[in-house]
Scaffold this motif. Structure first.
Motif, PDB file in Angstrom:
ATOM      1  N   PRO A  26      15.305  18.960  32.361  1.00  0.00           N
ATOM      2  CA  PRO A  26      14.232  18.909  33.361  1.00  0.00           C
ATOM      3  C   PRO A  26      14.623  17.990  34.515  1.00  0.00           C
ATOM      4  O   PRO A  26      15.135  16.889  34.301  1.00  0.00           O
ATOM      5  CB  PRO A  26      13.034  18.346  32.586  1.00  0.00           C
ATOM      6  N   LEU A  44      18.188  26.787  28.088  1.00  0.00           N
ATOM      7  CA  LEU A  44      17.421  25.650  28.595  1.00  0.00           C
ATOM      8  C   LEU A  44      18.325  24.640  29.292  1.00  0.00           C
ATOM      9  O   LEU A  44      19.409  24.307  28.798  1.00  0.00           O
ATOM     10  CB  LEU A  44      16.677  24.978  27.443  1.00  0.00           C
ATOM     11  N   GLU A  92      13.535  25.130  32.184  1.00  0.00           N
ATOM     12  CA  GLU A  92      13.757  23.711  31.931  1.00  0.00           C
ATOM     13  C   GLU A  92      13.495  23.417  30.457  1.00  0.00           C
ATOM     14  O   GLU A  92      12.631  24.033  29.836  1.00  0.00           O
ATOM     15  CB  GLU A  92      12.796  22.865  32.771  1.00  0.00           C
ATOM     16  N   PHE A  93      14.254  22.466  29.929  1.00  0.00           N
ATOM     17  CA  PHE A  93      14.035  22.054  28.546  1.00  0.00           C
ATOM     18  C   PHE A  93      12.623  21.511  28.379  1.00  0.00           C
ATOM     19  O   PHE A  93      12.121  20.749  29.206  1.00  0.00           O
ATOM     20  CB  PHE A  93      15.034  20.970  28.133  1.00  0.00           C
ATOM     21  N   SER A  94      12.007  21.929  27.299  1.00  0.00           N
ATOM     22  CA  SER A  94      10.694  21.415  26.928  1.00  0.00           C
ATOM     23  C   SER A  94      10.583  21.508  25.417  1.00  0.00           C
ATOM     24  O   SER A  94      10.962  22.517  24.821  1.00  0.00           O
ATOM     25  CB  SER A  94       9.601  22.253  27.611  1.00  0.00           C
ATOM     26  N   GLU A  95      10.084  20.457  24.800  1.00  0.00           N
ATOM     27  CA  GLU A  95       9.908  20.491  23.349  1.00  0.00           C
ATOM     28  C   GLU A  95       8.953  21.600  22.944  1.00  0.00           C
ATOM     29  O   GLU A  95       9.111  22.204  21.883  1.00  0.00           O
ATOM     30  CB  GLU A  95       9.408  19.132  22.843  1.00  0.00           C
ATOM     31  N   ASP A  96       7.968  21.879  23.780  1.00  0.00           N
ATOM     32  CA  ASP A  96       7.014  22.950  23.472  1.00  0.00           C
ATOM     33  C   ASP A  96       7.708  24.307  23.404  1.00  0.00           C
ATOM     34  O   ASP A  96       7.393  25.133  22.547  1.00  0.00           O
ATOM     35  CB  ASP A  96       5.901  22.996  24.525  1.00  0.00           C
ATOM     36  N   VAL A  97       8.666  24.538  24.333  1.00  0.00           N
ATOM     37  CA  VAL A  97       9.405  25.805  24.325  1.00  0.00           C
ATOM     38  C   VAL A  97      10.232  25.919  23.052  1.00  0.00           C
ATOM     39  O   VAL A  97      10.245  26.962  22.387  1.00  0.00           O
ATOM     40  CB  VAL A  97      10.315  25.917  25.571  1.00  0.00           C
TER      41      VAL A  97
END
Length: 200
Positions: A137, A134, A11-16
């Protein structure tokens, strides 16, 4: 010697996104960040500037003139930016050994062959390369989208293009060449016309 590309589907995550880009920049490399639509570029650029401040970003997309896009990619190849934010204009013919991480946003929007070509833009030397595919989410992904993404995650060995094509055929369905169930245009065209074309 080239190594298999370490492929992550998530899932998309800014942290990733932040950690993927930062890890590549910290080891002296460069990154591709790819998205499916030009209209997404301004928002993605703002996000990248916020997540990795101080990293120069260049932009390339299909509405640029061929010369302009080529010039941008040339600047990137010369090391004038750490990140190239682009659409699928980078899908073919770009070979930059210092680019060893690619982040594909909205990965569920792409076909398997496009994902395979995009992933092949990294890992062009003997360094470990990383691909992050990604998806949104909480997004309602179709079963076929999920299968495509996991096939990319499973098949990472060099030369796995044929295996991916076979898996893609399984996912999309090929129909039956001798039966009544046809895939694509074959059912509408008919075998009589196909047979006649052989002798035209």
């Amino acid at each position: 010697m080239r190594m298999p590309i370490n492929t992550t589907v998530a899932e998309f995550s800014e942290d990733v996104v932040r950690s993927a880009i930062k890890a590549e920049i910290d080891r002296g490399g460069q990154c591709f960040v790819v998205l499916p639509r030009i209209k997404m570029i301004p928002e993605a650029q703002e996000m990248l500037e916020r997540l990795v401040p101080g990293v120069d970003i260049l932009i390339a997309h299909g509405q640029m003139s061929p010369g302009e896009a080529e010039s941008v990619v040339g600047e990137f190849a010369e090391g004038k930016a750490g990140v190239l934010l682009a659409t699928t204009v980078i899908e073919n013919g770009i070979d930059i050994p210092t680019v060893n991480t690619i982040v594909v946003l909205e990965a569920q929007s792409y076909g398997m062959s496009t994902l395979y070509q995009l992933r092949g833009r990294v890992g062009r030397n003997n360094q470990q390369a990383f691909a992050y595919l990604l998806y949104p989410p909480g997004g309602d992904l179709t079963e076929k989208s999920v299968q495509r993404l996991h096939a990319m995650e499973d098949l990472t060995e060099l030369g796995s293009g044929f295996d991916l094509a076979s898996r893609d055929l399984e996912i999309r369905g090929a129909g039956s060449i001798f039966g009544v169930e046809q895939s694509g245009m074959a059912g509408r065209v008919g075998f009589d016309l196909i047979g006649n074309l052989r002798y035209a």
